[in-house]
Design an enzyme around this catalytic site. Structure first.
Site, PDB file in Angstrom:
ATOM      1  N   ASP A 390     -22.763  57.658 -21.090  1.00 51.54           N
ATOM      2  CA  ASP A 390     -22.086  56.846 -22.113  1.00 51.54           C
ATOM      3  C   ASP A 390     -23.059  56.044 -22.978  1.00 51.54           C
ATOM      4  OD1 ASP A 390     -19.774  57.741 -21.008  1.00 51.54           O
ATOM      5  OD2 ASP A 390     -19.385  55.918 -19.837  1.00 51.54           O
TER       6      ASP A 390
HETATM    7  P1  NAP Z   1     -22.361  57.122 -16.952  1.00 52.86           P
HETATM    8  O1  NAP Z   1     -21.854  57.150 -18.335  1.00 52.86           O
HETATM    9  O2  NAP Z   1     -21.426  56.710 -15.885  1.00 52.86           O
HETATM   10  O3  NAP Z   1     -22.949  58.565 -16.637  1.00 52.86           O
HETATM   11  C1  NAP Z   1     -23.667  58.819 -15.487  1.00 52.86           C
HETATM   12  C2  NAP Z   1     -24.029  60.279 -15.464  1.00 52.86           C
HETATM   13  O4  NAP Z   1     -24.891  60.478 -14.369  1.00 52.86           O
HETATM   14  C3  NAP Z   1     -22.829  61.181 -15.265  1.00 52.86           C
HETATM   15  O5  NAP Z   1     -22.516  61.857 -16.441  1.00 52.86           O
HETATM   16  C4  NAP Z   1     -23.233  62.111 -14.121  1.00 52.86           C
HETATM   17  O6  NAP Z   1     -23.090  63.474 -14.537  1.00 52.86           O
HETATM   18  C5  NAP Z   1     -24.707  61.798 -13.914  1.00 52.86           C
HETATM   19  N1  NAP Z   1     -25.076  61.836 -12.499  1.00 52.86           N
HETATM   20  C6  NAP Z   1     -24.411  61.346 -11.438  1.00 52.86           C
HETATM   21  N2  NAP Z   1     -25.066  61.595 -10.309  1.00 52.86           N
HETATM   22  C7  NAP Z   1     -26.184  62.264 -10.655  1.00 52.86           C
HETATM   23  C8  NAP Z   1     -27.279  62.813  -9.936  1.00 52.86           C
HETATM   24  N3  NAP Z   1     -27.352  62.713  -8.605  1.00 52.86           N
HETATM   25  N4  NAP Z   1     -28.257  63.422 -10.625  1.00 52.86           N
HETATM   26  C9  NAP Z   1     -28.190  63.550 -11.961  1.00 52.86           C
HETATM   27  N5  NAP Z   1     -27.187  63.056 -12.701  1.00 52.86           N
HETATM   28  C10 NAP Z   1     -26.191  62.419 -12.058  1.00 52.86           C
HETATM   29  O7  NAP Z   1     -23.643  56.173 -16.812  1.00 52.86           O
HETATM   30  P2  NAP Z   1     -24.442  55.295 -17.872  1.00 52.86           P
HETATM   31  O8  NAP Z   1     -24.849  56.105 -19.050  1.00 52.86           O
HETATM   32  O9  NAP Z   1     -25.478  54.568 -17.080  1.00 52.86           O
HETATM   33  O10 NAP Z   1     -23.379  54.277 -18.425  1.00 52.86           O
HETATM   34  C11 NAP Z   1     -22.856  53.239 -17.635  1.00 52.86           C
HETATM   35  C12 NAP Z   1     -21.391  53.144 -17.879  1.00 52.86           C
HETATM   36  O11 NAP Z   1     -20.856  52.222 -16.925  1.00 52.86           O
HETATM   37  C13 NAP Z   1     -21.059  52.611 -19.264  1.00 52.86           C
HETATM   38  O12 NAP Z   1     -19.904  53.238 -19.773  1.00 52.86           O
HETATM   39  C14 NAP Z   1     -20.784  51.138 -18.993  1.00 52.86           C
HETATM   40  O13 NAP Z   1     -19.922  50.572 -19.950  1.00 52.86           O
HETATM   41  C15 NAP Z   1     -20.151  51.205 -17.623  1.00 52.86           C
HETATM   42  N6  NAP Z   1     -20.246  49.934 -16.893  1.00 52.86           N
HETATM   43  C16 NAP Z   1     -21.452  49.426 -16.625  1.00 52.86           C
HETATM   44  C17 NAP Z   1     -21.538  48.190 -16.003  1.00 52.86           C
HETATM   45  C18 NAP Z   1     -22.867  47.539 -15.764  1.00 52.86           C
HETATM   46  O14 NAP Z   1     -22.897  46.341 -15.531  1.00 52.86           O
HETATM   47  N7  NAP Z   1     -23.958  48.282 -15.786  1.00 52.86           N
HETATM   48  C19 NAP Z   1     -20.398  47.521 -15.614  1.00 52.86           C
HETATM   49  C20 NAP Z   1     -19.151  48.120 -15.871  1.00 52.86           C
HETATM   50  C21 NAP Z   1     -19.103  49.326 -16.503  1.00 52.86           C
HETATM   51  P3  NAP Z   1     -22.929  64.653 -13.457  1.00 52.86           P
HETATM   52  O15 NAP Z   1     -21.794  64.265 -12.579  1.00 52.86           O
HETATM   53  O16 NAP Z   1     -22.686  65.852 -14.284  1.00 52.86           O
HETATM   54  O17 NAP Z   1     -24.225  64.714 -12.710  1.00 52.86           O
END
Ligand code: NAP
Length: 467
Positions: A390
């Site tokens: 994301d």
């Molecule tokens: P993300 O959008 O959740 O994407 C994570 C990606 O990691 C997934 O597409 C997944 O694809 C891949 N993944 C999972 N396990 C894996 C592995 N073992 N090896 C390789 N890839 C793997 O993560 P992000 O880009 O870090 O974004 C964070 C999201 O969380 C945002 O939407 C944010 O708003 C939300 N959020 C964050 C917080 C905070 O405080 N950080 C709090 C609340 C919400 P596959 O399954 O295809 O591998």
């Protein structure tokens, strides 16, 4: 003299709590912050014990031992489970505040109704409502994050949900008002308020999707802090008031920062049932993606001047940070400038990526915040996205129908070449397709992040026909 020592202890403790929060601002000083917090808590407990003239020490020793028995195993959990562990701590904090308020009410009632002044009663009611709703709310949040089977992850919604929830809280507040006015006659309402608060805590959390829990937890943190403030008034303890206020305000500020970084409002997080929006918004892009082998990607990287690594939740899941460090070392040895682009909400908790990369001893000055790295992205020869989704989705910039529209992102699409490591084409947290993966200059490196980065490292260390 004794009273002065106690007040001095409280003052030092308050100052240390403030410094602890301040030092948490930077990874360089974060360790110092933890020690300051521990010292502040120890001084606070000692000063309180000195002031209370306790004779039944065995209760205190028993409680401290119990705290250790529960707390030490809690500290062994993996970093990816920290959000639910934090939720559990808030649940304990809320329960403690609620129980202290309840005990004080019945104690004062038995000692004589003149003790139940309107001021004390107001503080007790605030304390028990916030304390007990934090207790069940935090337990629900921890359960959702832990993906416990019988707690649905998706938002559970029904008609008139918000109205009925607010109605329930209003009934608890009215009962509270009645008991403040006539504490003796209305004593029977006290357990009613407790039950309503416990139920409200559960109902507050069920319409919120599991993935929004980190934000909710920091909001519950601020409720726990406010209930501690009320407890401070009940117990006439100034330190509890200041420490609770620090806790309450820092929790609130953190939730505001998280909401801003996701371009979401508080009301959208609390009442928006985000998980449901995702399902509707998931219109699959019917395009194909290009793939690359780790060797191919490594060859491009070793000829680059600037490589920007964008870590995300997948790096945390795979625990790939130590391999990433090895990759950083290898590339740096070859004269490539490597930087890490840190998105404020990458992962599942604030500072998630900073903590992981610090654990792997990546120099702090290589960690660049989103606003500072974005102007440099067009100059990056390669951007390596490791389990981030994301936070690099360009739809956030232009697609008004996207649930992440308006969320600031790392401009990975502006780099000359993009390699994206993930296991499949499954979406991330927001449940939507990522158009970055379909872009002309993006190549997918499918696989577990630890394994793929390991392959890249192998190439550079000469193990896979590399140099
Ligand atoms: P993300 O959008 O959740 O994407 C994570 C990606 O990691 C997934 O597409 C997944 O694809 C891949 N993944 C999972 N396990 C894996 C592995 N073992 N090896 C390789 N890839 C793997 O993560 P992000 O880009 O870090 O974004 C964070 C999201 O969380 C945002 O939407 C944010 O708003 C939300 N959020 C964050 C917080 C905070 O405080 N950080 C709090 C609340 C919400 P596959 O399954 O295809 O591998």
């Amino acid at each position: 003299m004794r009273s002065e020592i106690i007040q001095l202890g409280y003052l030092i403790s308050t100052a240390l709590f403030i410094f602890a929060l301040y030092w948490m601002n930077h990874p360089n000083t974060a360790r110092k912050a933890v020690f300051a917090g521990i010292a502040a808590m120890a001084i606070a407990v000692l000063a309180t014990m000195l002031g209370s003239g306790i004779t039944n020490w065995h209760w205190i020793v028993g409680a401290v031992a119990l705290g250790f028995i529960v707390g030490v195993p809690l500290s062994w959990i993996p970093l990816t489970a920290v959000p639910q562990r934090t939720a559990l701590s808030h649940a304990f904090g809320g329960l403690a505040a609620g129980l202290v308020g309840t005990a004080k009410f019945y104690l004062w009632l038995s000692e004589g109704p003149e003790n139940l002044t309107p001021f004390r009663m107001t503080a007790i009611i605030v304390e028990i409502i916030l304390g007990f709703l934090t207790f069940t709310g935090s337990l629900m949040a921890a359960g959702k994050l832990q993906e416990i089977k019988w707690i649905p992850q998706r938002p559970v919604t029904y008609r008139f949900q918000n109205v009925s929830n607010i109605g329930l809280l209003a009934i608890a507040l009215i009962c509270g008002l009645l008991i403040v006015i006539k504490p003796v006659e209305m004593t029977y309402l006290f357990p009613v308020i407790i039950v309503l608060s416990l139920v409200f805590g559960v109902l507050l959390i069920i319409p919120i999707g599991g993935a929004d829990m980190p934000t909710v937890i920091s909001l519950l943190n601020s409720y726990a802090g406010l209930s501690a403030v009320a407890m401070g008034f009940v117990l006439d303890n100034k330190l509890l008031v200041t420490a609770g206020a620090l806790d309450g305000s820092s929790g609130l500020i953190l939730s505001i920062i998280m909401c801003r970084a996701m371009n979401r409002s508080f009301t959208n997080v609390l009442f928006g049932a985000f998980g449901q929006v995702q399902a509707k918004a998931q219109a699959a892009l019917q395009k194909s993606v290009k793939t690359e082998t780790p060797e191919g990607a490594a060859q491009v990287m070793e000829n680059a001047s600037l490589v920007v690594i964008v870590p995300g939740y997948g790096m945390a899941v795979a625990q790939a940070q130590h391999r990433v460090r090895e990759l950083y070392d290898q590339l740096t040895k070859k004269g490539v400038d490597v930087r890490f682009a840190i998105h404020p909400v990458a992962g599942r908790m604030p500072g998630h990526m900073n903590v992981l990369l610090a654990e792997a001893d990546i120099p702090y000055d290589k960690l660049v915040e989103m606003d500072d790295i974005n102007p440099e992205m067009p100059q990056a020869d390669v951007v390596l996205v490791i389990g981030a989704n994301d936070v690099v989705n360009p739809a956030a910039r232009h697609d008004k129908t996207s649930p992440i529209y308006g969320m600031p992102i790392i401009d990975a699409d502006k780099a000359k070449t993009c390699f994206a490591i993930k296991r499949s084409m499954k979406p991330g947290f927001a449940g939507i397709e990522n158009e970055l993966y379909y872009s002309d200059h993006t190549y997918m490196l499918f696989g577990d992040a630890k394994a793929v980065v390991g392959e890249l490292v192998k190439y550079f260390s000469g193990g896979a026909g590399g140099h």
